[in-house]
Motif scaffolding. Sequence first.
Motif, short mmCIF file in Angstrom:
data_model
loop_
_atom_site.label_atom_id
_atom_site.label_comp_id
_atom_site.label_asym_id
_atom_site.label_seq_id
_atom_site.Cartn_x
_atom_site.Cartn_y
_atom_site.Cartn_z
N THR A 68 0.85 -1.19 0.00
CA THR A 68 0.00 0.00 0.00
C THR A 68 0.89 1.24 0.00
N LEU A 69 0.29 2.40 -0.16
CA LEU A 69 1.06 3.64 -0.14
C LEU A 69 1.78 3.79 1.21
N GLY A 70 1.06 3.56 2.31
CA GLY A 70 1.66 3.68 3.63
C GLY A 70 2.81 2.70 3.83
N ASN A 71 2.62 1.45 3.43
CA ASN A 71 3.68 0.45 3.55
C ASN A 71 4.90 0.85 2.73
N SER A 72 4.67 1.35 1.52
CA SER A 72 5.79 1.77 0.67
C SER A 72 6.56 2.92 1.30
N LEU A 73 5.84 3.87 1.88
CA LEU A 73 6.52 5.03 2.48
C LEU A 73 7.37 4.66 3.69
N VAL A 74 6.97 3.63 4.44
CA VAL A 74 7.76 3.23 5.61
C VAL A 74 8.71 2.07 5.32
N GLY A 75 8.66 1.52 4.09
CA GLY A 75 9.62 0.51 3.68
C GLY A 75 9.31 -0.92 4.08
N ILE A 76 8.03 -1.28 4.13
CA ILE A 76 7.66 -2.66 4.44
C ILE A 76 6.70 -3.18 3.37
N MET A 77 6.58 -4.51 3.29
CA MET A 77 5.66 -5.10 2.33
C MET A 77 5.24 -6.49 2.78
N PRO A 78 3.99 -6.86 2.47
CA PRO A 78 3.51 -8.19 2.83
C PRO A 78 3.88 -9.21 1.75
N ILE A 79 4.18 -10.42 2.20
CA ILE A 79 4.42 -11.54 1.30
C ILE A 79 3.75 -12.77 1.90
N PRO A 80 3.61 -13.85 1.14
CA PRO A 80 3.03 -15.06 1.72
C PRO A 80 3.88 -15.57 2.87
N SER A 81 3.25 -16.21 3.86
CA SER A 81 4.00 -16.70 5.03
C SER A 81 4.96 -17.83 4.69
N THR A 82 4.86 -18.37 3.48
CA THR A 82 5.82 -19.38 3.04
C THR A 82 7.20 -18.76 2.81
N GLY A 83 7.24 -17.44 2.72
CA GLY A 83 8.50 -16.74 2.48
C GLY A 83 8.80 -16.52 1.02
N HIS A 84 7.93 -17.01 0.13
CA HIS A 84 8.14 -16.78 -1.30
C HIS A 84 8.07 -15.29 -1.59
N GLN A 85 9.06 -14.81 -2.29
CA GLN A 85 9.12 -13.37 -2.58
C GLN A 85 8.27 -13.07 -3.81
N ARG A 86 6.99 -12.90 -3.56
CA ARG A 86 6.07 -12.54 -4.63
C ARG A 86 5.00 -11.61 -4.07
N LYS A 87 4.34 -10.93 -4.97
CA LYS A 87 3.22 -10.09 -4.57
C LYS A 87 2.08 -10.98 -4.12
N LEU A 88 1.23 -10.45 -3.25
CA LEU A 88 0.09 -11.20 -2.77
C LEU A 88 -0.96 -11.38 -3.86
N THR A 89 -1.75 -12.42 -3.72
CA THR A 89 -2.90 -12.60 -4.61
C THR A 89 -4.03 -11.70 -4.13
N PHE A 90 -5.05 -11.57 -4.95
CA PHE A 90 -6.21 -10.76 -4.56
C PHE A 90 -6.82 -11.29 -3.27
N ILE A 91 -7.01 -12.60 -3.15
CA ILE A 91 -7.64 -13.19 -1.97
C ILE A 91 -6.77 -12.99 -0.73
N GLU A 92 -5.46 -13.18 -0.84
CA GLU A 92 -4.57 -12.96 0.30
C GLU A 92 -4.67 -11.53 0.80
N SER A 93 -4.62 -10.58 -0.11
CA SER A 93 -4.68 -9.18 0.27
C SER A 93 -6.05 -8.81 0.83
N LEU A 94 -7.11 -9.30 0.21
CA LEU A 94 -8.46 -9.01 0.69
C LEU A 94 -8.65 -9.55 2.11
N LYS A 95 -8.20 -10.76 2.37
CA LYS A 95 -8.31 -11.33 3.72
C LYS A 95 -7.57 -10.46 4.74
N ARG A 96 -6.34 -10.05 4.40
CA ARG A 96 -5.57 -9.20 5.32
C ARG A 96 -6.34 -7.96 5.70
#
Length: 148
Positions: free
Chosen positions: A72-100
């Motif tokens: 998100t804009l806020g996450n980008s400004l503070v330098g953090i990002m969500p990824i799957p808990s498996t540790g795979h370095q990929r963007k979240l899917t729509f369902i993963e992000s919606l659930k969060r």
Amino acid sequence: MKSLKTKPNTGKRFFAGLIDYTIIYGFTFMLIFGLGTRDEYGTYSLNGFPALIPIALWLVLTVILEITLGATLGNSLVGIMPIPSTGHQRKLTFIESLKRHLLDPLDMFPLSIIGIITINNTLNNQRVGDIWAKTIVVSEKHFIENPI
């Protein structure tokens, strides 16, 4: 894949949420007062199609930005990002992000206490939304040091 060590980053996560929801609520309040109808008690309400605009804005500024840009804009400004808990370095899917983000109100109530407690007391520093979505939050620096 090596084990990924997360950090609580509660301060960064708090400010990221504050940035995102200040934008969302600010726009929503302007919309309500600009397009809303006023009743005899002086309160405003949105009806019909305009009532869907704040929901669409929330969806775009949280879920859509997260799945397209990785944060998100806020996450980008503070330098953090969500990824799957498996540790795979990929963007979240729509369902993963919606659930969060569907559980943002729970994690942010009252005064983010629930989110802070769960972040600081779970193995992977997850808030309730992250646990349900099976996501973790890492520093963007991790992606730079370990490219996809």
